[in-house]
Motif scaffolding. Sequence first.
Motif, PDB file in Angstrom:
ATOM      1  N   LEU A  83     -10.064  16.753   9.219  1.00  0.00           N
ATOM      2  CA  LEU A  83      -9.716  15.297   8.856  1.00  0.00           C
ATOM      3  C   LEU A  83     -10.529  14.878   7.838  1.00  0.00           C
ATOM      4  CD1 LEU A  83      -9.197  13.705  12.467  1.00  0.00           C
ATOM      5  CD2 LEU A  83      -7.639  15.205  11.116  1.00  0.00           C
ATOM      6  N   ARG A  84      -9.788  13.908   7.116  1.00  0.00           N
ATOM      7  CA  ARG A  84     -10.642  13.354   5.853  1.00  0.00           C
ATOM      8  C   ARG A  84     -10.959  11.944   5.860  1.00  0.00           C
ATOM      9  NH1 ARG A  84     -12.465  15.890   2.531  1.00  0.00           N
ATOM     10  NH2 ARG A  84     -11.866  14.884   0.878  1.00  0.00           N
ATOM     11  N   PRO A  85     -12.140  11.407   5.169  1.00  0.00           N
ATOM     12  CA  PRO A  85     -12.235   9.963   5.140  1.00  0.00           C
ATOM     13  C   PRO A  85     -11.046   9.287   4.607  1.00  0.00           C
ATOM     14  CG  PRO A  85     -13.458  11.043   3.481  1.00  0.00           C
ATOM     15  CD  PRO A  85     -12.735  12.046   4.088  1.00  0.00           C
ATOM     16  N   PHE A  86     -10.798   8.070   4.859  1.00  0.00           N
ATOM     17  CA  PHE A  86      -9.906   6.966   4.497  1.00  0.00           C
ATOM     18  C   PHE A  86     -10.189   7.077   2.862  1.00  0.00           C
ATOM     19  CE2 PHE A  86      -8.768   4.884   8.627  1.00  0.00           C
ATOM     20  CZ  PHE A  86      -7.579   5.327   8.838  1.00  0.00           C
ATOM     21  N   ASN A  87      -8.908   7.056   2.202  1.00  0.00           N
ATOM     22  CA  ASN A  87      -9.110   6.653   0.693  1.00  0.00           C
ATOM     23  C   ASN A  87      -8.411   5.123   0.663  1.00  0.00           C
ATOM     24  OD1 ASN A  87      -9.086   6.074  -2.047  1.00  0.00           O
ATOM     25  ND2 ASN A  87      -7.693   7.528  -2.427  1.00  0.00           N
ATOM     26  N   HIS A  88      -9.503   4.296   0.403  1.00  0.00           N
ATOM     27  CA  HIS A  88      -9.074   2.829   0.623  1.00  0.00           C
ATOM     28  C   HIS A  88      -8.891   2.171  -0.789  1.00  0.00           C
ATOM     29  CE1 HIS A  88      -9.902   1.601   4.783  1.00  0.00           C
ATOM     30  NE2 HIS A  88     -11.084   2.675   4.756  1.00  0.00           N
ATOM     31  N   ASN A  89      -8.663   2.816  -1.737  1.00  0.00           N
ATOM     32  CA  ASN A  89      -8.625   2.355  -3.185  1.00  0.00           C
ATOM     33  C   ASN A  89      -9.211   0.995  -3.361  1.00  0.00           C
ATOM     34  OD1 ASN A  89      -5.544   3.303  -2.243  1.00  0.00           O
ATOM     35  ND2 ASN A  89      -6.140   4.214  -3.947  1.00  0.00           N
ATOM     36  N   ARG A 244       1.968   2.465   1.131  1.00  0.00           N
ATOM     37  CA  ARG A 244       0.647   2.834   0.958  1.00  0.00           C
ATOM     38  C   ARG A 244      -0.158   3.415   2.037  1.00  0.00           C
ATOM     39  NH1 ARG A 244      -3.668  -0.428  -2.402  1.00  0.00           N
ATOM     40  NH2 ARG A 244      -5.081  -0.607  -0.777  1.00  0.00           N
ATOM     41  N   GLN A 245       0.014   2.783   3.297  1.00  0.00           N
ATOM     42  CA  GLN A 245      -0.529   2.997   4.403  1.00  0.00           C
ATOM     43  C   GLN A 245      -0.233   4.394   4.819  1.00  0.00           C
ATOM     44  OE1 GLN A 245      -1.690   0.358   7.309  1.00  0.00           O
ATOM     45  NE2 GLN A 245      -2.623  -1.000   5.793  1.00  0.00           N
ATOM     46  N   GLY A 268       1.624 -10.185  13.854  1.00  0.00           N
ATOM     47  CA  GLY A 268       1.088 -11.427  14.389  1.00  0.00           C
ATOM     48  C   GLY A 268      -0.187 -11.861  13.331  1.00  0.00           C
ATOM     49  N   GLY A 269       0.161 -12.050  12.430  1.00  0.00           N
ATOM     50  CA  GLY A 269      -0.778 -12.638  11.216  1.00  0.00           C
ATOM     51  C   GLY A 269      -1.777 -11.498  10.781  1.00  0.00           C
ATOM     52  N   ASN A 270      -2.191 -11.773   9.615  1.00  0.00           N
ATOM     53  CA  ASN A 270      -3.096 -10.760   8.802  1.00  0.00           C
ATOM     54  C   ASN A 270      -4.165 -11.535   8.262  1.00  0.00           C
ATOM     55  OD1 ASN A 270      -3.952  -8.808   7.263  1.00  0.00           O
ATOM     56  ND2 ASN A 270      -2.295  -8.815   6.058  1.00  0.00           N
ATOM     57  N   PHE A 271      -3.804 -12.256   7.125  1.00  0.00           N
ATOM     58  CA  PHE A 271      -4.954 -12.769   6.579  1.00  0.00           C
ATOM     59  C   PHE A 271      -5.923 -11.741   5.706  1.00  0.00           C
ATOM     60  CE2 PHE A 271      -3.875 -15.248  10.170  1.00  0.00           C
ATOM     61  CZ  PHE A 271      -3.130 -16.024   9.724  1.00  0.00           C
ATOM     62  N   GLY A 272      -5.632 -10.692   5.557  1.00  0.00           N
ATOM     63  CA  GLY A 272      -6.418  -9.634   4.887  1.00  0.00           C
ATOM     64  C   GLY A 272      -6.874  -8.487   5.717  1.00  0.00           C
ATOM     65  N   THR A 273      -7.211  -8.936   6.859  1.00  0.00           N
ATOM     66  CA  THR A 273      -7.773  -7.827   7.756  1.00  0.00           C
ATOM     67  C   THR A 273      -7.007  -6.770   8.191  1.00  0.00           C
ATOM     68  OG1 THR A 273      -9.332  -8.013   9.661  1.00  0.00           O
ATOM     69  CG2 THR A 273      -7.298  -8.884  10.268  1.00  0.00           C
ATOM     70  N   LYS A 274      -5.690  -6.874   8.149  1.00  0.00           N
ATOM     71  CA  LYS A 274      -4.967  -5.890   8.370  1.00  0.00           C
ATOM     72  C   LYS A 274      -4.395  -5.035   7.111  1.00  0.00           C
ATOM     73  CE  LYS A 274      -3.079  -7.533  12.623  1.00  0.00           C
ATOM     74  NZ  LYS A 274      -2.040  -8.240  13.248  1.00  0.00           N
ATOM     75  N   ASN A 275      -5.234  -5.494   5.943  1.00  0.00           N
ATOM     76  CA  ASN A 275      -4.732  -4.685   4.727  1.00  0.00           C
ATOM     77  C   ASN A 275      -5.357  -3.425   4.396  1.00  0.00           C
ATOM     78  OD1 ASN A 275      -3.704  -7.052   3.834  1.00  0.00           O
ATOM     79  ND2 ASN A 275      -4.520  -7.296   1.790  1.00  0.00           N
ATOM     80  N   ARG A 276      -6.238  -2.775   5.126  1.00  0.00           N
ATOM     81  CA  ARG A 276      -6.721  -1.645   5.024  1.00  0.00           C
ATOM     82  C   ARG A 276      -6.468  -0.787   6.415  1.00  0.00           C
ATOM     83  NH1 ARG A 276      -6.631  -3.456   1.038  1.00  0.00           N
ATOM     84  NH2 ARG A 276      -8.183  -3.086  -1.112  1.00  0.00           N
ATOM     85  N   PRO A 277      -6.187   0.447   6.625  1.00  0.00           N
ATOM     86  CA  PRO A 277      -6.023   1.263   7.535  1.00  0.00           C
ATOM     87  C   PRO A 277      -7.210   1.269   8.423  1.00  0.00           C
ATOM     88  CG  PRO A 277      -6.308   2.843   5.856  1.00  0.00           C
ATOM     89  CD  PRO A 277      -6.394   1.306   5.318  1.00  0.00           C
ATOM     90  N   TYR A 278      -6.872   1.312   9.881  1.00  0.00           N
ATOM     91  CA  TYR A 278      -7.853   1.386  10.946  1.00  0.00           C
ATOM     92  C   TYR A 278      -7.966   2.769  11.403  1.00  0.00           C
ATOM     93  CZ  TYR A 278      -8.782  -3.562  10.749  1.00  0.00           C
ATOM     94  OH  TYR A 278      -9.208  -4.807  10.384  1.00  0.00           O
ATOM     95  N   VAL A 279      -9.249   3.224  11.883  1.00  0.00           N
ATOM     96  CA  VAL A 279      -9.411   4.626  12.174  1.00  0.00           C
ATOM     97  C   VAL A 279      -8.552   4.917  13.514  1.00  0.00           C
ATOM     98  CG1 VAL A 279     -11.636   5.068  11.168  1.00  0.00           C
ATOM     99  CG2 VAL A 279     -11.557   4.077  13.597  1.00  0.00           C
ATOM    100  N   GLU A 280      -8.535   3.780  14.495  1.00  0.00           N
ATOM    101  CA  GLU A 280      -8.230   3.846  15.930  1.00  0.00           C
ATOM    102  C   GLU A 280      -6.651   4.497  15.646  1.00  0.00           C
ATOM    103  OE1 GLU A 280      -9.655   1.047  14.886  1.00  0.00           O
ATOM    104  OE2 GLU A 280     -11.456   0.906  16.195  1.00  0.00           O
TER     105      GLU A 280
END
Lengths: 797, 270, 157
Positions: A83-89, A244-245, A268-280
Amino acid sequence: MNQVDASSFHEIGRSVRRKEDFRLLTGKGHFADDYNMPGQAWTVMVRSPHAHARIVRIDAAKARAMPGVLAVFSGADCAADGLRPFNHNAVPSTKYDMKLTGPGGGSVFVGRHMLLPADKARYFGEAVAMVVAESREQAEDAADAVAVDYEPLRFLERTEDAVVPGAPAVWDEAPNNVLVDAFFGDHAATERAFAAADHVIGHEFHVGRIMPLPLEPRAGLAHYDAASGNYTLYFSTGGPGIVRQRRQFAAALAIDQEKLRLVALDTGGNFGTKNRPYVEHALALWAARKLGRPIKYRATRHESMLTEYQGRDLATKVELAMRKDGRFLAMRAENVMNVGAHCVSLSPLAKGAGLITGSYDIPAATLRARGIFTNTVPNNVMRSSGRPEVTFAIERLIDMAAAEFGFDRIALRRQNLIRPEQFPYTNAVGSTYDSATFEANMDLGMKIADWGGYEKRRQEAAARGRLRGLGFANYIESSTGSPRERAEITVTPTGRVEVVLGTQPSGQSHETSFAQVAADLLCVPIDNVEIILGDTEVVKEGGGSHSGRSMRHAATVLSLAAPELIEQGKALAADILGVAPADVDFAAGRFVSTRANRTFDFLELAKEAQARGGVLKVVKDNEMHTPVFPNGCAVCEVEVDPATGRVHLTRYAAVDDVGRCINPMTVDGQTHGSIAHGVGEALFEQICLDPASGRPLTESFEEYGMPSSTTLPPLTTEIVEVLSPTNPLGIKSGSEGATAGAPAAIISGLVDALKDFGIRDIAMPATPLAVWQAIENAKAGSQANNKARHGSWKWRA
Amino acid sequence: MDDFNYHEPRTLAEAAVVLHAARNGVYIAGGMSLIPALKHRRVRPSDLIDLRLIDGLAGIRREADTLVIGAMTKHADVAGLDIVRNSIPDLARLVGEMADPSVRNRATLGGSIAHADPASDYPPALLALEAIIVTDTRRIAAAEFFTGPFTTGLRKGEIITAVNFPIPDNAAYVKFANVASRYAIVGVFVARRAGKVCVAVTGAKPCVFRFGEMERALENSFTPDAIKAIVMSAQGLTADIHGTPEYRAHLIGVMAQRAVASAAAKPRPA
Amino acid sequence: MARVSIKVNGKDEACEIKPRTLLVEFLRDHLGLTGTHVGCDTTQCGCCIVLIDGKAVNSCTMLAVQANGADVTTIEGLADGGKLHPMQAAFREHHALQCGFCTPGFIMSALELVAKKKNPTEADIRYGLLGNMCRCTGYENIIKAVKAGAEAMARVG
């Protein structure tokens, strides 16, 4: 870019009620936690109880033997499976982004976001192992039983501590914890202007760390089909969207992205926090394959608050040089972003970098922008990322200059605003603003706020023992975002106009407002238009929803696709009528020819197409880099109870130039929410860590204050439409701008209320404790208030 | 949440028997404090004993100069019923400002005081009004009931059945609330009855307490000015992200003066 | 296991559940009524509010066994087929929802608020909704919608 003729618009500009609402109002939405499958197992993370610690050993023997436990995986297992680290650009790289570089001008080391780290935990709550069990409770029990030996290390919370020699390194690759160190502007010209200035005002501000906190916690259901080798993730997301995700998840799992389907319908709302993938989510997909079971994950609120990507946290030192008549001459700034334990986005730093001079004509400026690692939750974009920070600095600095040198704060602004005839205007750090009428915004804002009636309200408050203050701020922000968007339009024989787009709404009404655009461009009834989003089975390209890009990109690509579909229609109509395509016109929604009596609308034509074995369909791609610059102003009034320090926000008015407004109802609605985020930042919201352990003390809604129905006043908003010349419909952006101006306006009002104490500045959030302390310090003659909370930075250190 | 056995006894005696028989039995009333604690596994009972079906635990009545509120009476009723508003209006107001409407629809008096949160609003009312906590076995003075953070003088298995509130001549509660939780950063309940004054403070220490120095001054003169110069020592006051000990000491003075002004302006209803 | 019998949206639902099952889990997981949401774990966001015997209650801070014998109304129980309840219609008309995650809880709270006071003032509404959090709307349009919904409910009786 050519502008679309707006004379025939029926739907654009109208407050069309939303297509989304029926399902959401009746409990039929599809949010992340609403998906379940027979045979699903649950995963729960084992989280670090240290802010910074080496992982010495993980012993899962006891946990594996517990009832219902299917597996326990650690970082070593991830590594063994490749498994590889996320590439978050993380480094903004579109054409007009401010170019951030590493120390010495090199590339930026962003850290490595492993799905589970094998070496160290770098912030409190970071997942270090995962447990899968038949039930969530069994997984929780087993997670408690996983024995992890940690070697605790000294942790860093603040950037100024991270750059001190001898500070622990969050990453060995960045021994001094600096990942970005970049310079902008004309240094020599700025220094000359400062040397020649009559007045110089300077200050240090810190815009604190806050949480976006959408009310929907993270959740997801991962499925793997062994026969086909296909993975599916049902979840909710935002920002860059599923296209992208999908690439990011596939890369982290080292699988072909064609094998991965992402489904994210209602978010159910974002405001930025869901803009990057999560490990879970990635780990659930991985475990679904390894265990052959659907895997469900649902974060508790507590878990969300420990680990969701956060926002802001910028320390800035700014100075403004002025002539004695009030003319601004030059500015210099040094911005330091706390990126957290690894870097998921430098967009806030880059966005802010391009806007340090705000709405003002400041001929010269320099900026040093730095990014620093600490042992805190990764810092991401948050609603209006980067703009509230720099808006706060320039607007507060102007208030301070007015007070210090005896100018009227409104007149000083008017004198230095960029005038309409100066557009396109390139500011001193290289951003080219497209269009604006700043002074008209101010006039309108002061009018709807009843600026003239303030003094009477102040006296009335004083009679009640309350100190009233009047606040003002201008703002300008930049909307850029992912440059590519695709529209696929199909007119079905059943009479529907299906429009597939690659945006990712989380409450922004795309199904309605995009339908308004499509309906007008194709002259079809809006009820027949269906916007399709959120499933990679149908959405193959598109840039998501962030940085105020959605409507501008969607409307632009639709305005390019619509003429092609009309041409197709003309060709088909010509064929049916036996005339030349050139003899067919599309007028008022009908394909007509002077050489035939029969006419068609799109829906009738689609039936004809089917009868002939064809289909009316167009796929159009567009790439657009040019940014736009939404802008506006905010006026507010506050009342302070000097005995307790409690601040009541009593009036709030905002003016927002969004370019062409497609749906005023939804734009106003998003402006209200945008204001609320700014109010929260100014008055309530803060993340506090226990200084001894690094454990967050603000890990529930009981500790983290947010605006409520009783702490927000009625909100008065006006939309201004100065069309942007950069795109066919003249769209800028709504929904983020009001956040940019709010903190500056509120602190402006608060300082105005407290000016008789000699208070010049109050750190955010202006909690009752902070305000009371400021008043006490002022009474004691201390200058502590007038210094920013965070340490000072040396120029060109 | 862990598994547990669930019981619904019909009588107090039955409830006590079940509790004593259980390895780790816990009573549940409204559950507004207990259920979050179960979810976070801060409380892990073997047996949960629900008091909701036991007759006679809910309801409010007036007996001469005393307001008797049943332990299972919901906050919404204490806040909303005229019998409370007409005898101790500030008790109704205090409860009406606790938490939020949906919490008040479930939370109970007995559950709230048994939980004994040091920033909760009921404890200062009980303490300042010199209320008597009635249990299935005895009567406990409020001053003996609240013994520390989340601890009370209740014995194992003892069940609160009601609280007797002597009706004061003047009373008021002024709270400075945490904007997030709406619990008190500092709350001061002032009550005067037959010339005796009680001042009870919540939110400022690990346990609700009375402020004797202010009480004596107010017995001489029931005016805000009488306590203006009385400053609580910051020593031993709570420190958290919402307030330093010094801030809380200051707020005690401000809230107490406002409570006295309010109470003095509202003599006992006829 | 415990046997519960709860009337949900007018329909009797009886089943065997673990006593630790929260009411919201009973609604979402056992009955598939996923319109009631979970937004926090400290009884503050109000996303999980349902009506129990007409009272707004946090279904995530109540065990299903505690609701045994009760009459529960969830967001799914309000509309009449394709026709929205007047309060739902008011939320749509006044754009009182964006992402929609908190909306069911707000509507249930609003219904109890209006049941208690037919013609609520703005202040009544603001204080009456203190148990509901919204991050999208700044509450502005929710306040307007509840006022309009109350008026519409009064009109239809």
